[in-house]
Design a protein around this motif. Sequence first.
Motif, PDB file in Angstrom:
ATOM      1  N   GLN A 133       0.821  -1.208   0.000  1.00 17.93           N
ATOM      2  CA  GLN A 133       0.000   0.000   0.000  1.00 17.93           C
ATOM      3  C   GLN A 133       0.857   1.261   0.000  1.00 17.93           C
ATOM      4  O   GLN A 133       0.546   2.239  -0.688  1.00 17.93           O
ATOM      5  N   ARG A 134       1.948   1.221   0.755  1.00 21.30           N
ATOM      6  CA  ARG A 134       2.810   2.413   0.863  1.00 21.30           C
ATOM      7  C   ARG A 134       3.537   2.710  -0.448  1.00 21.30           C
ATOM      8  O   ARG A 134       3.722   3.880  -0.818  1.00 21.30           O
ATOM      9  N   LEU A 135       3.941   1.659  -1.168  1.00 19.30           N
ATOM     10  CA  LEU A 135       4.769   1.852  -2.361  1.00 19.30           C
ATOM     11  C   LEU A 135       3.988   1.760  -3.662  1.00 19.30           C
ATOM     12  O   LEU A 135       4.541   2.034  -4.732  1.00 19.30           O
ATOM     13  N   ALA A 136       2.737   1.348  -3.590  1.00 17.74           N
ATOM     14  CA  ALA A 136       1.930   1.240  -4.809  1.00 17.74           C
ATOM     15  C   ALA A 136       1.791   2.619  -5.460  1.00 17.74           C
ATOM     16  O   ALA A 136       1.552   3.626  -4.787  1.00 17.74           O
ATOM     17  N   GLY A 137       1.948   2.658  -6.778  1.00 17.65           N
ATOM     18  CA  GLY A 137       1.811   3.917  -7.497  1.00 17.65           C
ATOM     19  C   GLY A 137       3.083   4.734  -7.583  1.00 17.65           C
ATOM     20  O   GLY A 137       3.125   5.755  -8.282  1.00 17.65           O
ATOM     21  N   GLU A 138       4.147   4.309  -6.869  1.00 13.74           N
ATOM     22  CA  GLU A 138       5.417   5.029  -6.973  1.00 13.74           C
ATOM     23  C   GLU A 138       6.025   4.783  -8.356  1.00 13.74           C
ATOM     24  O   GLU A 138       5.915   3.684  -8.915  1.00 13.74           O
ATOM     25  N   PRO A 139       6.667   5.775  -8.945  1.00 12.84           N
ATOM     26  CA  PRO A 139       7.272   5.588 -10.281  1.00 12.84           C
ATOM     27  C   PRO A 139       8.441   4.616 -10.242  1.00 12.84           C
ATOM     28  O   PRO A 139       9.037   4.361  -9.188  1.00 12.84           O
ATOM     29  N   ALA A 140       8.779   4.071 -11.396  1.00 15.27           N
ATOM     30  CA  ALA A 140       9.865   3.094 -11.492  1.00 15.27           C
ATOM     31  C   ALA A 140      11.172   3.674 -10.981  1.00 15.27           C
ATOM     32  O   ALA A 140      11.970   2.972 -10.356  1.00 15.27           O
ATOM     33  N   ALA A 141      11.401   4.969 -11.224  1.00 13.20           N
ATOM     34  CA  ALA A 141      12.663   5.582 -10.795  1.00 13.20           C
ATOM     35  C   ALA A 141      12.811   5.531  -9.282  1.00 13.20           C
ATOM     36  O   ALA A 141      13.886   5.241  -8.743  1.00 13.20           O
ATOM     37  N   TYR A 142      11.715   5.823  -8.561  1.00 14.79           N
ATOM     38  CA  TYR A 142      11.778   5.784  -7.105  1.00 14.79           C
ATOM     39  C   TYR A 142      12.010   4.362  -6.613  1.00 14.79           C
ATOM     40  O   TYR A 142      12.823   4.125  -5.699  1.00 14.79           O
ATOM     41  N   LEU A 143      11.296   3.387  -7.200  1.00 11.19           N
ATOM     42  CA  LEU A 143      11.430   2.003  -6.756  1.00 11.19           C
ATOM     43  C   LEU A 143      12.839   1.472  -6.984  1.00 11.19           C
ATOM     44  O   LEU A 143      13.385   0.755  -6.143  1.00 11.19           O
ATOM     45  N   THR A 144      13.438   1.812  -8.120  1.00  4.90           N
ATOM     46  CA  THR A 144      14.807   1.347  -8.386  1.00  4.90           C
ATOM     47  C   THR A 144      15.793   2.000  -7.423  1.00  4.90           C
ATOM     48  O   THR A 144      16.710   1.347  -6.925  1.00  4.90           O
ATOM     49  N   GLN A 145      15.604   3.288  -7.160  1.00  2.08           N
ATOM     50  CA  GLN A 145      16.493   3.962  -6.212  1.00  2.08           C
ATOM     51  C   GLN A 145      16.355   3.363  -4.815  1.00  2.08           C
ATOM     52  O   GLN A 145      17.359   3.177  -4.105  1.00  2.08           O
ATOM     53  N   LEU A 146      15.117   3.057  -4.419  1.00  2.00           N
ATOM     54  CA  LEU A 146      14.900   2.485  -3.096  1.00  2.00           C
ATOM     55  C   LEU A 146      15.533   1.098  -2.997  1.00  2.00           C
ATOM     56  O   LEU A 146      16.169   0.767  -1.979  1.00  2.00           O
ATOM     57  N   ALA A 147      15.383   0.277  -4.022  1.00  2.00           N
ATOM     58  CA  ALA A 147      15.983  -1.057  -4.006  1.00  2.00           C
ATOM     59  C   ALA A 147      17.505  -0.965  -3.899  1.00  2.00           C
ATOM     60  O   ALA A 147      18.126  -1.712  -3.128  1.00  2.00           O
ATOM     61  N   ARG A 148      18.117  -0.060  -4.649  1.00  2.00           N
ATOM     62  CA  ARG A 148      19.575   0.092  -4.574  1.00  2.00           C
ATOM     63  C   ARG A 148      20.009   0.650  -3.227  1.00  2.00           C
ATOM     64  O   ARG A 148      21.068   0.284  -2.708  1.00  2.00           O
ATOM     65  N   ALA A 149      19.174   1.516  -2.655  1.00  2.00           N
ATOM     66  CA  ALA A 149      19.493   2.043  -1.327  1.00  2.00           C
ATOM     67  C   ALA A 149      19.505   0.926  -0.292  1.00  2.00           C
ATOM     68  O   ALA A 149      20.376   0.880   0.594  1.00  2.00           O
TER      69      ALA A 149
END
Length: 586
Positions: free
Chosen positions: A187-203
């Motif tokens: 629910q918290r991450l749904a709708g986030e753009p791909a750029a944010y998700l990739t940055q978060l995964a690398r973080a």
Amino acid sequence: MHEQTVTNSLFAMIFAGNVRYEIPFFQRGYAWEQEQWDQLLFDLEENVLDADATQHRPEHFFGPVVLLRKTLTAHPDLREYLVIDGQQRITTVYLLLLVLEQLLRPHASDAEAAAVRQELEPLLANELPGTTDSYLQLKVFSTKGDRLPTYRILTGQNPKSPHLASDLRLYDENTNGITALAHYLQQRLAGEPAAYLTQLARAVLHGLKVVWIPLDETRDNPQSIFESLNNRGRPLTAAELLCNYLFRALPATAEADAARRIEELHNEQWLLAQQRMGSAESFEEYLRCLLSMDEPQLLETGRPLYTHFKRRYRQLDIGTVEHLLHQLRDGVSSYLYLRFPHRYSIGDAGIRQALQHLAAVLTPAVQPFLLALLQAWKTQRVSTEHTQHLLEATYGILARRRLARLPEQAYAAFFPSLLTRLLTADDLVDAFRQAVRRAGLLVPDALLTSALTEQPLYQPHEEPFVRHVLTHLDGALQPLDQQPNYEQLTVVEHVLPPEAPAGFDTRPPVWYDKLGNLALNTADAFALFGHQSPAEKAQQYRHPASALLRQALAERRWDETTVDARTRELAQRVAQLWPCPIAAAS
């Protein structure tokens, strides 16, 4: 990774290769909640995603992870570690990475997202062909109903595993922390753009730093380290510490078959007993009651309970653990009968009624004795007749203590070891009478009636007990053929309501809450007329079901003098309804 030295490590290294971080089954299950999840995402965004990376890759320290390398593994190509401390952190990160990989799947055309998914996939699941247990795919492996939802998040299906039947029984979707975390992240991450998700995964993979602390089982004591580390942060409950102590080090040193047997004991006895209690608080109360049996004093709650257990069982082996777990399992039903006699049926009508009466006056001090008595009755060491007599006598003793408002300390030093002393006597019932007399636990009529006459009976936090007293007293005042339905008379009503009348200060005088000013009523009638004066009530009420209320409203005058006179009269009736049990039996 330097596995045998303390070092800084990143999750890209921690999850690399075929590796499994096993949460020992005797530790508590996943327990982090939204406060901790929010803090982790905030720290990642604040310290890693938004940090200035011109000089070096930003990192965030995430605490220690203390591990013990397992010598016996489930597969020759698998590195396995027991997580002594850090299970909440490593489990949260693993679930976060699983959810991020799922959320990145729809972004297959995005080159950065595809690259991150390619990096993530080997870090999330082990590749061990030829295995018969699908759970070996998991990098973080936890029992207590946690591994099943983790595997479902990884694969979308149930595992092929010999543990599946047990896990299906233990898993509760409504209370499981892994499921709650997965829902929160989705629910918290749904709708986030791909750029944010990739940055978060690398973080997460390259920005979260932990201190890798390996233990040497020949030199280090995992139990002592576990306790020391868990003195800070969210403290473990006494039940969690007891479980950890009971099973400490057994899986790490036992042969595979014995380790499976130990885990089955944990799942089928400890965990199922815990589930039957319904809450962590109830389970700890049960443990306190069980461990206080045959002790000279009721044990304290919390960590002192655990400390006592450690002193009593300094040496534990599998035989002792099995014996203790059998006691734990066998006592659950009797404890539930004792605590919730209206919910669970014990079979014998006389004993069931005695337990229902006891429920209104039950205190922790007497529970060990009553549990031991029910267990002895269950195994036929005490007859049904004697069991019922002791239950009824204990109820009378406790009711009189409560009515006289006497302290409980003497009972806490008398009851826990009582049954063991009684079982050595030739006449169990007579031994009970003599023991109670010697302990000075009898409340004579003069003391009982004096307390009821001089002190208020009603206190809001004791309303269930007050209702119990008034129900029995009201029933004794009713004509035999006109007993009302007391399940509908659920409200304790003041004949003269407790609002301060003119001429008094804002606090009602003591006599307002005395026995003589109290009656029973239905919730509907109380809502309509309960706060009116006695004269107004006498006009409004047609024929109150409560004998106490009918008699009070028949009085021509209702004031302090009337209440005191009525209280003295009713106090005598109470003494007759709850006769001194030992004197009556002599």
